[in-house]
Design a protein around this motif. Structure first.
Motif, PDB file in Angstrom:
ATOM      1  N   PHE A   1       0.855  -1.196   0.000  1.00 15.22           N
ATOM      2  CA  PHE A   1       0.000   0.000   0.000  1.00 15.22           C
ATOM      3  C   PHE A   1       0.881   1.233   0.000  1.00 15.22           C
TER       4      PHE A   1
ATOM      5  N   SER B   1       3.916  -6.439   2.814  1.00 12.13           N
ATOM      6  CA  SER B   1       3.169  -5.531   3.683  1.00 12.13           C
ATOM      7  C   SER B   1       1.660  -5.706   3.520  1.00 12.13           C
TER       8      SER B   1
ATOM      9  N   TYR C   1      -0.896  -8.898   4.353  1.00 12.50           N
ATOM     10  CA  TYR C   1      -2.189  -8.986   5.057  1.00 12.50           C
ATOM     11  C   TYR C   1      -3.189  -9.762   4.190  1.00 12.50           C
TER      12      TYR C   1
ATOM     13  N   ARG D   1      -5.418   5.647  10.198  1.00 12.49           N
ATOM     14  CA  ARG D   1      -5.809   5.215   8.838  1.00 12.49           C
ATOM     15  C   ARG D   1      -7.080   5.941   8.396  1.00 12.49           C
TER      16      ARG D   1
ATOM     17  N   HIS E   1      11.287  -0.870   4.343  1.00 12.43           N
ATOM     18  CA  HIS E   1      10.015  -1.605   4.257  1.00 12.43           C
ATOM     19  C   HIS E   1       9.781  -2.162   2.854  1.00 12.43           C
TER      20      HIS E   1
HETATM   21  C1  MLT Z   1       2.219  -1.246   3.135  1.00  8.55           C
HETATM   22  O1  MLT Z   1       3.401  -1.036   2.822  1.00  8.55           O
HETATM   23  O2  MLT Z   1       1.490  -1.986   2.488  1.00  8.55           O
HETATM   24  C2  MLT Z   1       1.683  -0.503   4.342  1.00  8.55           C
HETATM   25  O3  MLT Z   1       2.728   0.027   5.065  1.00  8.55           O
HETATM   26  C3  MLT Z   1       0.871  -1.433   5.184  1.00  8.55           C
HETATM   27  C4  MLT Z   1       0.279  -0.726   6.351  1.00  8.55           C
HETATM   28  O4  MLT Z   1      -0.079   0.456   6.241  1.00  8.55           O
HETATM   29  O5  MLT Z   1       0.110  -1.365   7.399  1.00  8.55           O
END
Ligand code: MLT
Length: 260
Positions: free
Chosen positions: A19, A85, A89, A123, A239
């Protein structure tokens, strides 16, 4: 149907992006592994890149179901699925909802824990701001110091510029929807433990969003459930390991896939 790009033929490998970006995140790995005997499929998750936004309530489960719909469309019964990331999820939502479709998983720069109330509130604020602005471009500068490691930010301005461009190109509605979907996700540690098939955990040594501790918790859960578990640390990356050190991440995937 999710928009997707694929390369190669052979064992199917699906890679899910972070994201707020799209499948371009995995382009280097798709090209490299697609040339080496794998069918690498990189979807744009709902509302990102070329994929239409979902009309349903925001949820990582909806994203997971969309990935399965794509697998059905492509005639793929089982695949190696990996996510970075947010893509992680979604991989965990697949573990919960469609475990039979997964032969092995990659959890890159992600975490099993749910959001704290404070994180969920942040968020919602970001989602509302993006909707009000009608563009995600305004959130890029605030996100880049967290998404990219110090080494990349100091020495690789072209990567910083690329990621800024990717974020700015994402539709505001998709970005807001995904933020709300991630805020609602449950803790997934038990789902990782229940999987029992091979797991690769990848993390950037400079990742502050999903640091080493998060990676090691997921790896411990996988091992506790009998998964053959491999952990790879990517040095000098934050990241977004797949774009900060594409070669190292490709090498990690290649070595692990060869042993499956
Ligand atoms: C991502 O890189 O997908 C985000 O950092 C995920 C998040 O916001 O938890």
């Amino acid at each position: 149907m999710l928009h997707h790009v694929e390369s190669g033929t052979g064992r199917p490998v699906v890679l899910l992006h972070a994201f707020p970006m799209d499948s371009a995140l995995w382009a280097a790995q798709r090209r490299a592994l697609g040339a080496e005997g794998y069918r690498v499929i990189t979807p744009d998750l709902p509302g990102f890149g070329g994929s239409a936004p979902s009309p349903t309530s925001p949820s990582v489960d909806v994203m997971a179901d969309a990935v399965v719909e794509l697998l059905d469309h492509l005639g793929i019964e089982q695949a190696v699925v990996g996510g970075l990331s947010m893509g992680g999820y979604v991989t965990m939502a697949l573990l919960r909802r469609h475990p039979d479709r997964l032969s092995a998983i990659v959890l890159a720069d992600t975490k099993a824990s749910a959001d704290t109330p404070e994180a969920a509130a942040t968020r919602e604020a970001v989602a509302a701001a993006v909707e009000a602005a009608g563009t995600a471009a305004g959130i890029a500068d605030g996100m880049l110091p967290n998404l990219l490691g110090a080494t990349t930010r100091e020495s690789r301005p072209e990567v910083v510029a690329t990621v800024r461009r990717w974020i700015g190109a994402q539709p505001a509605a998709g970005v807001a929807w995904a933020q709300r979907g991630m805020a609602a996700r449950p803790d997934s540690l038990a789902d990782i433990a229940a999987f029992g098939r091979p797991v690769l955990v990848v993390f950037g040594a400079e990742d502050t969003i999903s640091p080493a501790a998060d990676a090691l918790v997921m790896a411990d859960a996988a091992r506790s459930g009998g998964s053959s578990t491999t952990v790879v640390e990517i040095p000098a990356a934050g990241h977004l390991t797949a774009v900060e050190d594409p070669q190292a991440v490709t090498d990690a995937l290649r070595t692990w896939l060869a042993g499956l």
